[in-house]
Design a protein around this motif. Structure first.
Motif, PDB file in Angstrom:
ATOM      1  N   LYS A  74       0.761  -1.049   0.129  1.00  0.00           N
ATOM      2  CA  LYS A  74      -0.019  -0.004   0.130  1.00  0.00           C
ATOM      3  C   LYS A  74       0.867   1.120   0.002  1.00  0.00           C
ATOM      4  N   LYS A  75       0.354   2.253  -0.942  1.00  0.00           N
ATOM      5  CA  LYS A  75       1.076   3.454  -0.749  1.00  0.00           C
ATOM      6  C   LYS A  75       0.734   4.467   0.155  1.00  0.00           C
ATOM      7  N   THR A  76       1.646   5.144   1.129  1.00  0.00           N
ATOM      8  CA  THR A  76       1.187   6.018   2.111  1.00  0.00           C
ATOM      9  C   THR A  76       1.419   7.164   1.829  1.00  0.00           C
ATOM     10  N   LYS A  77       0.729   8.399   2.143  1.00  0.00           N
ATOM     11  CA  LYS A  77       1.119   9.868   1.998  1.00  0.00           C
ATOM     12  C   LYS A  77       1.974  10.092   2.983  1.00  0.00           C
ATOM     13  N   PRO A  78       3.055  10.724   2.581  1.00  0.00           N
ATOM     14  CA  PRO A  78       4.161  11.431   3.526  1.00  0.00           C
ATOM     15  C   PRO A  78       3.400  12.334   4.477  1.00  0.00           C
ATOM     16  N   LYS A  79       3.697  12.664   5.874  1.00  0.00           N
ATOM     17  CA  LYS A  79       3.068  13.564   6.435  1.00  0.00           C
ATOM     18  C   LYS A  79       4.062  15.149   6.577  1.00  0.00           C
ATOM     19  N   GLY A  80       3.610  16.051   6.623  1.00  0.00           N
ATOM     20  CA  GLY A  80       4.238  17.196   6.633  1.00  0.00           C
ATOM     21  C   GLY A  80       4.828  17.735   5.110  1.00  0.00           C
ATOM     22  N   LYS A  81       5.599  18.742   5.444  1.00  0.00           N
ATOM     23  CA  LYS A  81       5.943  19.562   4.006  1.00  0.00           C
ATOM     24  C   LYS A  81       7.714  18.701   4.176  1.00  0.00           C
ATOM     25  N   GLY A  82       7.966  18.530   2.811  1.00  0.00           N
ATOM     26  CA  GLY A  82       9.256  18.182   2.486  1.00  0.00           C
ATOM     27  C   GLY A  82       9.790  17.050   3.046  1.00  0.00           C
TER      28      GLY A  82
END
Length: 123
Positions: A74-82
């Motif tokens: 599963k693909k997860t979205k990174p949290k926070g900027k950069g």
């Protein structure tokens, strides 16, 4: 094949397999133990033997070949900027297969019915 003892105390089911790409066992066995007693005071209430225990052969799966487990990426979205690009997480999901029959399970015994008391007495 089926294996039956002299007395009706249980039975064994033997499943025979040719060499295959999934597991190393040539025979998988499921064994059942039965309770055959009945209430001597109410023999007509006897519904037949009851399964009280079961045992199964442990399946020796070859690496990555268990059809009851699906590997999901599963693909997860990174949290926070950069934080960089997407990350992947690998998880195991269970699936229903014929081989679930060989999993060890706890059996719940049916409760004996409470005895009926005569209520001819008046309060």
């Amino acid at each position: 094949t089926v294996e039956l003892p002299e007395e009706n105390t249980g039975f064994k089911l033997h499943f025979h397999f040719a060499p295959n790409d999934y597991f190393t066992n040539s025979v998988l066995t499921k064994q059942y133990e039965l309770r055959n007693d009945y209430d001597k005071e109410d023999p007509l209430d006897y519904d037949g033997p009851v399964v009280i225990k079961s045992f199964s052969t442990k399946i020796e799966w070859k690496s990555g070949k268990n059809p009851g487990i699906k590997i999901v990426k599963k693909k997860t979205k990174p949290k926070g900027k950069g934080k960089g690009g997407p990350k992947f997480v690998t998880k195991e999901e269970k699936r229903d297969t014929f081989f679930n029959f060989f999993k060890q399970t706890l059996l719940e015994l049916p409760e004996k019915k409470p005895k009926k008391e005569d209520s001819d007495e008046e309060d």
